[in-house]
Design a protein around this motif. Structure first.
Motif, PDB file in Angstrom:
ATOM      1  N   LYS A 103       0.841  -1.198   0.000  1.00  0.00           N
ATOM      2  CA  LYS A 103       0.000   0.000   0.000  1.00  0.00           C
ATOM      3  C   LYS A 103       0.878   1.252   0.000  1.00  0.00           C
ATOM      4  O   LYS A 103       0.981   1.957   1.005  1.00  0.00           O
ATOM      5  N   PRO A 104       1.542   1.555  -1.118  1.00  0.00           N
ATOM      6  CA  PRO A 104       2.489   2.683  -1.138  1.00  0.00           C
ATOM      7  C   PRO A 104       1.834   4.035  -0.921  1.00  0.00           C
ATOM      8  O   PRO A 104       2.407   4.914  -0.264  1.00  0.00           O
ATOM      9  N   ARG A 105       0.628   4.244  -1.450  1.00  0.00           N
ATOM     10  CA  ARG A 105      -0.030   5.543  -1.264  1.00  0.00           C
ATOM     11  C   ARG A 105      -0.341   5.781   0.206  1.00  0.00           C
ATOM     12  O   ARG A 105      -0.098   6.866   0.745  1.00  0.00           O
ATOM     13  N   MET A 106      -0.882   4.771   0.854  1.00  0.00           N
ATOM     14  CA  MET A 106      -1.208   4.897   2.273  1.00  0.00           C
ATOM     15  C   MET A 106       0.056   5.086   3.107  1.00  0.00           C
ATOM     16  O   MET A 106       0.051   5.813   4.107  1.00  0.00           O
ATOM     17  N   ALA A 107       1.152   4.458   2.708  1.00  0.00           N
ATOM     18  CA  ALA A 107       2.410   4.600   3.445  1.00  0.00           C
ATOM     19  C   ALA A 107       2.922   6.033   3.364  1.00  0.00           C
ATOM     20  O   ALA A 107       3.376   6.599   4.372  1.00  0.00           O
TER      21      ALA A 107
ATOM     22  N   PHE B 181      -2.042   8.084  12.105  1.00  0.00           N
ATOM     23  CA  PHE B 181      -3.233   7.241  12.176  1.00  0.00           C
ATOM     24  C   PHE B 181      -3.425   6.455  10.882  1.00  0.00           C
ATOM     25  O   PHE B 181      -3.858   5.296  10.901  1.00  0.00           O
ATOM     26  N   VAL B 182      -3.104   7.080   9.734  1.00  0.00           N
ATOM     27  CA  VAL B 182      -3.240   6.395   8.450  1.00  0.00           C
ATOM     28  C   VAL B 182      -2.289   5.211   8.391  1.00  0.00           C
ATOM     29  O   VAL B 182      -2.643   4.120   7.916  1.00  0.00           O
ATOM     30  N   ALA B 183      -1.050   5.403   8.863  1.00  0.00           N
ATOM     31  CA  ALA B 183      -0.082   4.304   8.880  1.00  0.00           C
ATOM     32  C   ALA B 183      -0.541   3.191   9.818  1.00  0.00           C
ATOM     33  O   ALA B 183      -0.406   2.006   9.493  1.00  0.00           O
ATOM     34  N   LEU B 184      -1.080   3.554  10.971  1.00  0.00           N
ATOM     35  CA  LEU B 184      -1.581   2.551  11.907  1.00  0.00           C
ATOM     36  C   LEU B 184      -2.730   1.769  11.298  1.00  0.00           C
ATOM     37  O   LEU B 184      -2.786   0.529  11.397  1.00  0.00           O
ATOM     38  N   PHE B 185      -3.650   2.456  10.636  1.00  0.00           N
ATOM     39  CA  PHE B 185      -4.793   1.811  10.002  1.00  0.00           C
ATOM     40  C   PHE B 185      -4.327   0.842   8.914  1.00  0.00           C
ATOM     41  O   PHE B 185      -4.803  -0.294   8.814  1.00  0.00           O
ATOM     42  N   GLY B 186      -3.366   1.294   8.086  1.00  0.00           N
ATOM     43  CA  GLY B 186      -2.862   0.439   7.024  1.00  0.00           C
ATOM     44  C   GLY B 186      -2.092  -0.762   7.543  1.00  0.00           C
ATOM     45  O   GLY B 186      -2.131  -1.841   6.939  1.00  0.00           O
ATOM     46  N   ALA B 187      -1.389  -0.590   8.667  1.00  0.00           N
ATOM     47  CA  ALA B 187      -0.621  -1.699   9.227  1.00  0.00           C
ATOM     48  C   ALA B 187      -1.528  -2.769   9.823  1.00  0.00           C
ATOM     49  O   ALA B 187      -1.188  -3.959   9.824  1.00  0.00           O
ATOM     50  N   ILE B 188      -2.691  -2.380  10.329  1.00  0.00           N
ATOM     51  CA  ILE B 188      -3.620  -3.332  10.936  1.00  0.00           C
ATOM     52  C   ILE B 188      -4.381  -4.114   9.869  1.00  0.00           C
ATOM     53  O   ILE B 188      -4.643  -5.311  10.028  1.00  0.00           O
ATOM     54  N   ARG B 189      -4.696  -3.466   8.770  1.00  0.00           N
ATOM     55  CA  ARG B 189      -5.508  -4.103   7.726  1.00  0.00           C
ATOM     56  C   ARG B 189      -4.728  -5.223   7.023  1.00  0.00           C
ATOM     57  O   ARG B 189      -3.504  -5.297   7.094  1.00  0.00           O
ATOM     58  N   LEU B 190      -5.468  -6.078   6.336  1.00  0.00           N
ATOM     59  CA  LEU B 190      -4.852  -7.168   5.593  1.00  0.00           C
ATOM     60  C   LEU B 190      -3.975  -6.648   4.462  1.00  0.00           C
ATOM     61  O   LEU B 190      -4.230  -5.577   3.901  1.00  0.00           O
TER      62      LEU B 190
END
Length: 263
Positions: free
Chosen positions: A174-178, A186-195
Motif C-alpha cells: 500500500k504505497p499511497r497509504m504509506a 493514524f493512516v499508517a496505523l490503520f494500514g498496518a492493521i488491515r490485511l
C-alpha cells in the motif's frame, strides 16, 4: 479558523512552499492542456523536435528543478529570492512528474495505461504538499507537546514507531497509504492493521500457509478495486486525458493471403 489559516498557510516561512505547490499544480494543468491540444491537432502547439529528436518536457523540467532546488537551499525560507526559486522549483517539478511514467518505463508511454501513473504521482505529491503546508510534520512529531518534545527518548521512540508502521504498510503493498502515513500516523496505523494486498511481500511471507487469510485478502482487494477503480479512472481521465485504446491483436492470416497455393 482565521487564526489557523494565518499560522499554517500565510506564515512567512511557509510562503515558498505555498508558491511552489501553486506553480507545480498550475504547470501540470497547463502542460496537460497543451499536450491534449497537440494530441487532438488543435491550436498552434506542436512537439519540439529539433533535428528529428523529440524533446520531452521532462528535460527542461529537470533543469528548472535543479536550479530551483539549489537556489531554494541557498536562499533560505524568507525574502523574494526564496519565493522566486520556489516558483522555479514548482514549475520544474510539475514538468518532471507529468512524465514520471516515461522515466519509470524508459519509453514514451504518455498516452497509454502505464502513463496513468504520472497523474497518480502528481495528485499524491500535491496532497502531501498540502498536508505539510497545513501543519502536518513527518512521522507525527507535530503531535507532541512542548514537554514531550524536550524528552528526546519520547521523540525518538515516536519517530521510530511511526517509521516501523510506514514500513509495514509498504510491505503490505500500500504505497499511497504509506506516504500519507508519514505525515498522518493514524493512516499508517490503520494500514498496518488491515490485511495485506495479494502478491505483496507481507502476503508472500505470512499468508503462505494461511488459506483463509489469503482468501480474505484477495476478496477485500477485489472489492476495493471494483469500488474505486472506476471513479479513479474517470478522475484521471478528467485531469490528464484518456489513454489511447490498445491496439487490436493481428488477425490470423487467411489461407492463401500470402499468395500460398493450397496443396
Amino acid at each position: 479558523m482565521g487564526q489557523w489559516f494565518h499560522d499554517n498557510i500565510t506564515e512567512p516561512g511557509k510562503l515558498p512552499m505555498l508558491l511552489a505547490l501553486t506553480a507545480f499544480v498550475l504547470t501540470f494543468l497547463l502542460t496537460r492542456t497543451v499536450t491534449r491540444l497537440i494530441r487532438a491537432g488543435r491550436g498552434p502547439f506542436r512537439n519540439v523536435t529539433p533535428g528529428g529528436v523529440h524533446i520531452h518536457h521532462v528535460v527542461p523540467g529537470v533543469i528548472l528543478t535543479v536550479i530551483g532546488g539549489f537556489g531554494a537551499v541557498g536562499s533560505g525560507r524568507h525574502g523574494w529570492s526564496a519565493a522566486v526559486f520556489a516558483v522555479v522549483f514548482g514549475i520544474g517539478a510539475g514538468l518532471v512528474l507529468d512524465e514520471f511514467a516515461l522515466i519509470v518505463h524508459l519509453a514514451d508511454v504518455y498516452w497509454t495505461e502505464e502513463g496513468r501513473r504520472s497523474v497518480e504521482v502528481v495528485v499524491l505529491a500535491s496532497a502531501l504538499a498540502m498536508l505539510v503546508i497545513a501543519g502536518f510534520s513527518p512521522l507525527g512529531v507535530d503531535s507532541l507537546s512542548a514537554d514531550e518534545q524536550q524528552d528526546r527518548a519520547t521523540v525518538i521512540s515516536t519517530v521510530v514507531l511511526n517509521l516501523l508502521l510506514v514500513v509495514v504498510v509498504l510491505a503490505k503493498g500500500k504505497p499511497r497509504m504509506a506516504l500519507i502515513g508519514v505525515l498522518i500516523p493514524f493512516v499508517a496505523l490503520f494500514g498496518a492493521i488491515r490485511l495485506a494486498r495479494p502478491g505483496s511481500p507481507w502476503a508472500r511471507r505470512f499468508y503462505g500457509g494461511r488459506h483463509r487469510a489469503r482468501a480474505r485478502a484477495a476478496l477485500r482487494s477485489y472489492r476495493h478495486d471494483r469500488r474505486w477503480n472506476g471513479p479513479r479512472r474517470r478522475f484521471q481521465n478528467l485531469i490528464g486525458g484518456a489513454p489511447d485504446a490498445p491496439d487490436a491483436p493481428d488477425a490470423p492470416d487467411a489461407p492463401g493471403s500470402r499468395g500460398d497455393t493450397p496443396d
